[in-house]
Every structure is written in structure tokens, then in C-alpha cells.
Motif scaffolding. Sequence first.
Motif, short mmCIF file in Angstrom:
data_model
loop_
_atom_site.label_atom_id
_atom_site.label_comp_id
_atom_site.label_asym_id
_atom_site.label_seq_id
_atom_site.Cartn_x
_atom_site.Cartn_y
_atom_site.Cartn_z
N GLN A 191 0.83 -1.19 0.00
CA GLN A 191 0.00 0.00 0.00
C GLN A 191 0.87 1.25 0.00
O GLN A 191 1.91 1.31 0.68
N LEU A 192 0.44 2.23 -0.80
CA LEU A 192 1.02 3.57 -0.73
C LEU A 192 -0.07 4.48 -0.19
O LEU A 192 -1.16 4.59 -0.77
N LEU A 193 0.21 5.11 0.93
CA LEU A 193 -0.77 5.93 1.62
C LEU A 193 -0.29 7.37 1.74
O LEU A 193 0.86 7.62 2.13
N GLY A 194 -1.17 8.31 1.44
CA GLY A 194 -0.87 9.72 1.66
C GLY A 194 -1.57 10.22 2.90
O GLY A 194 -2.77 9.98 3.10
N THR A 195 -0.82 10.89 3.78
CA THR A 195 -1.40 11.43 5.01
C THR A 195 -1.27 12.95 5.01
O THR A 195 -0.32 13.51 4.46
N ALA A 196 -2.23 13.61 5.67
CA ALA A 196 -2.25 15.07 5.70
C ALA A 196 -1.35 15.64 6.79
O ALA A 196 -0.99 16.82 6.75
N THR A 197 -0.97 14.81 7.78
CA THR A 197 -0.15 15.29 8.89
C THR A 197 0.92 14.26 9.23
O THR A 197 0.79 13.07 8.94
N ASP A 214 4.10 -4.54 2.94
CA ASP A 214 5.04 -3.60 2.35
C ASP A 214 4.31 -2.29 2.11
O ASP A 214 3.21 -2.28 1.53
N TYR A 215 4.91 -1.19 2.54
CA TYR A 215 4.17 0.07 2.52
C TYR A 215 5.08 1.26 2.24
O TYR A 215 6.29 1.22 2.43
N GLY A 216 4.43 2.31 1.78
CA GLY A 216 5.05 3.62 1.70
C GLY A 216 4.02 4.62 2.20
O GLY A 216 2.84 4.52 1.86
N ILE A 217 4.44 5.55 3.02
CA ILE A 217 3.55 6.60 3.51
C ILE A 217 4.16 7.94 3.12
O ILE A 217 5.36 8.17 3.35
N VAL A 218 3.37 8.81 2.52
CA VAL A 218 3.89 10.10 2.05
C VAL A 218 3.10 11.23 2.69
O VAL A 218 1.93 11.10 3.01
N ASN A 219 3.78 12.35 2.87
CA ASN A 219 3.15 13.56 3.40
C ASN A 219 3.89 14.78 2.86
O ASN A 219 5.11 14.87 2.97
N SER A 220 3.15 15.68 2.24
CA SER A 220 3.75 16.92 1.77
C SER A 220 3.84 17.90 2.93
O SER A 220 2.91 18.01 3.74
N VAL A 221 4.95 18.61 2.99
CA VAL A 221 5.22 19.52 4.10
C VAL A 221 4.12 20.56 4.25
O VAL A 221 3.79 20.98 5.37
N ASP A 222 3.49 20.95 3.13
CA ASP A 222 2.46 21.98 3.18
C ASP A 222 1.06 21.41 3.37
O ASP A 222 0.07 22.10 3.13
N TYR A 224 -0.58 18.52 2.10
CA TYR A 224 -1.30 17.66 1.16
C TYR A 224 -1.16 16.20 1.57
O TYR A 224 -0.10 15.79 2.04
N ASP A 225 -2.25 15.42 1.36
CA ASP A 225 -2.17 14.00 1.72
C ASP A 225 -1.75 13.16 0.52
O ASP A 225 -2.26 12.06 0.30
N GLU A 226 -0.81 13.67 -0.22
CA GLU A 226 -0.18 12.96 -1.34
C GLU A 226 1.08 13.75 -1.72
O GLU A 226 1.35 14.80 -1.14
N ILE A 227 1.83 13.26 -2.67
CA ILE A 227 2.97 14.03 -3.16
C ILE A 227 2.43 15.06 -4.15
O ILE A 227 2.03 14.71 -5.26
#
Length: 334
Positions: A191-197, A214-222, A224-227
Motif C-alpha cells: 500500500q502507498l498511503l498519503g497522510t495530511a499530517t 510492504d508500505y510507503g507513507i507520504v506527506n507533503s510539508v504543506d 497535502y495527503d499525497e505528493i
Amino acid sequence: MNVNGIFNQLLNHEELTREQTKEILIGITKSELNDAEISALLTAIQMRGITVDELLGFRDGILETGLSVPLAADRYIDVVGTGGDRKNTFNISTTSCFVIAGAGYKVAKHGNYAATSVSGASNVIANHGVKFTDDIDKLNRCLDECGIVYLHAQLFAKAMKFVGPIRKALPFPTFFNLLGPIINPSKPQCQLLGTATLDQMRLYNQVYQRLGIDYGIVNSVDGYDEISLTDDFKVTTNNYEKVFKPSDLGFDYAKPEEVVGGATEDEAKQIFDNVLANKALPAQKNIVLANAAFGIQVLEKGQKDVSECIDIARESIDSGRALATFKKFVELNS
């Protein structure tokens, strides 16, 4: 289920066990808790903050009371965001899924209608004439013939209808908002998950470690809950934790207006179509490439550098395979 005992624990600021929250969820589906008790439960846990065990228990309960989806594939991925960032982005995760499938990987996308944006995954899929199904044979045929299957959440998570009206009536979001990304009824191995915080990132990092996927979690500094490429972003996987700049991937920073999904569902649909047809704004294409690339890296167990994964994703779009995959998907599901 000892309802009074559970509330005494919560009033004493005690944590519930994974088995207790699973039992609570199952009890809700059996009408063992009334609306007032459910409201009090949601409020108490939200005020204190949910634990990893508690979240996993509610997940266990939803999956046990819902419809499971056994897919005939050894390895596949879901790409999803937590939602709630209120940025009204275009359908980045959904578009990325078709790019990943176009590159030859298997995808089981789990999604729903929009909650805080103009167009959610189910909106953009349905607006192409797709009919949602819970027919396991049809789902497996779709996965076999075009590499991707779409699982409309409302067909599978039966427990959600028991709490839906109460969640809407409460003037604040509840922990049920955190469950969406982890209740894919096919139980994907990746799973690839985008989080807001970053707090959400830390929570899901522990959840995925406990689930052993197996996972990847992403968070944009500003926020966004994705890249989004509008700022630097953090990625946490089984193998590493790192902050990236868009330039690390060979991309420029995107402007916030280039990420917006439009004012209507039709506008969101057009952006989705443009990316797959290789007619989108450069920033829109780059954003999808970035998200798809990290999804591919998860599927490859971190054995491929992200730059190589970007090349794989780019080839999926440039060759027309991503668009062909989507057209086949629509044909099989209309």
C-alpha cells in the motif's frame, strides 16, 4: 459485551484492547449500542486520541462483518489518501493506480465518493460509465485482463452504514475517518498511503508494521495527503525514512493551482483523462509520476531506485499503456 465497563475505562482515560474494539464494532452492527452510546464512544475516543491497537480492532471488526474479496493474484497494491486535507486536488491516487497498472503491475484500488473534495475516486470512476460490483468472479476477471480492479467501499464495508448518520451529525471528524485506508476488503500486500499530517504518518507507520505489509507513507510539508510537488515531502517505507525535494526526482515545484481538481466533477474528470492521454499540464503529469513511482517502489520491495520507478511510470503514460489499461477497465465494467 460489557458496555458500562468500556465506558468506565474510557472515563478513566484507559486504553482499550484490540479485541475490545473489534467486539464494539461487531456489537454496533448487531444494534447492541444505541445512537447515544455510539456518539459518546466516538466522542470519548476522539478527545483522547485513538491508539494503534484500538484502530486495528475496529479494522478487524469492519473486515469481519463486511464482504471479503479474495483476488487471484500474489501481489498487488492500493494507492490511497486519508482525505480531509481540504485541498480539493484532482484524482491523483486514482490516476496513479492506472499508471501503475499500465506498467504491468497489479492494483486493487479501494475508494469512495468525495467527502471534502469535488471528486473522489468513485466519482471519477462512475463518471466514465463504470458500474460498481461486488461480484468476485467479475472482479477477478477484471484484474486478470487489465491488471486493476476497483472496490467501491460502500459495497463491502457493511458496518459503516450503522455509524454513517451519527458521524454526519457530529460537528467534528472521528477516528472512522482513519479507517478508510486500511479496510480494503482484498487485504493488499502493498500500500502507498498519503497522510495530511506527520502525526497520521506516525500512526499508520505503526499500523502497517503490525500488519506486516510492504508500505510507503507520504506527506507533503504543506499539508497535502499525497505528493503534490508544491513543497518538499516526506516518505516513510519499510526500508527508509527521507525528506525529498521535487528536484531530487528531476521535477520543478508545482503551483497550488496546478493541483486543484476543478470546480465540478466534469472538470476533475477532464484532468484525469488528460493525464492518462498524456495531454495534461506538465505539473499534473509530474505529480502523478511521482506518486506512481513510489507505489512501484513499494511493489518492488524497495529494490529499485525511485528514479528508475519514475522512468517505468513515465513509459506507462508515454507509451499509451496507461490509457489503454483504463479503456479496457471501462469496457469490462460498463
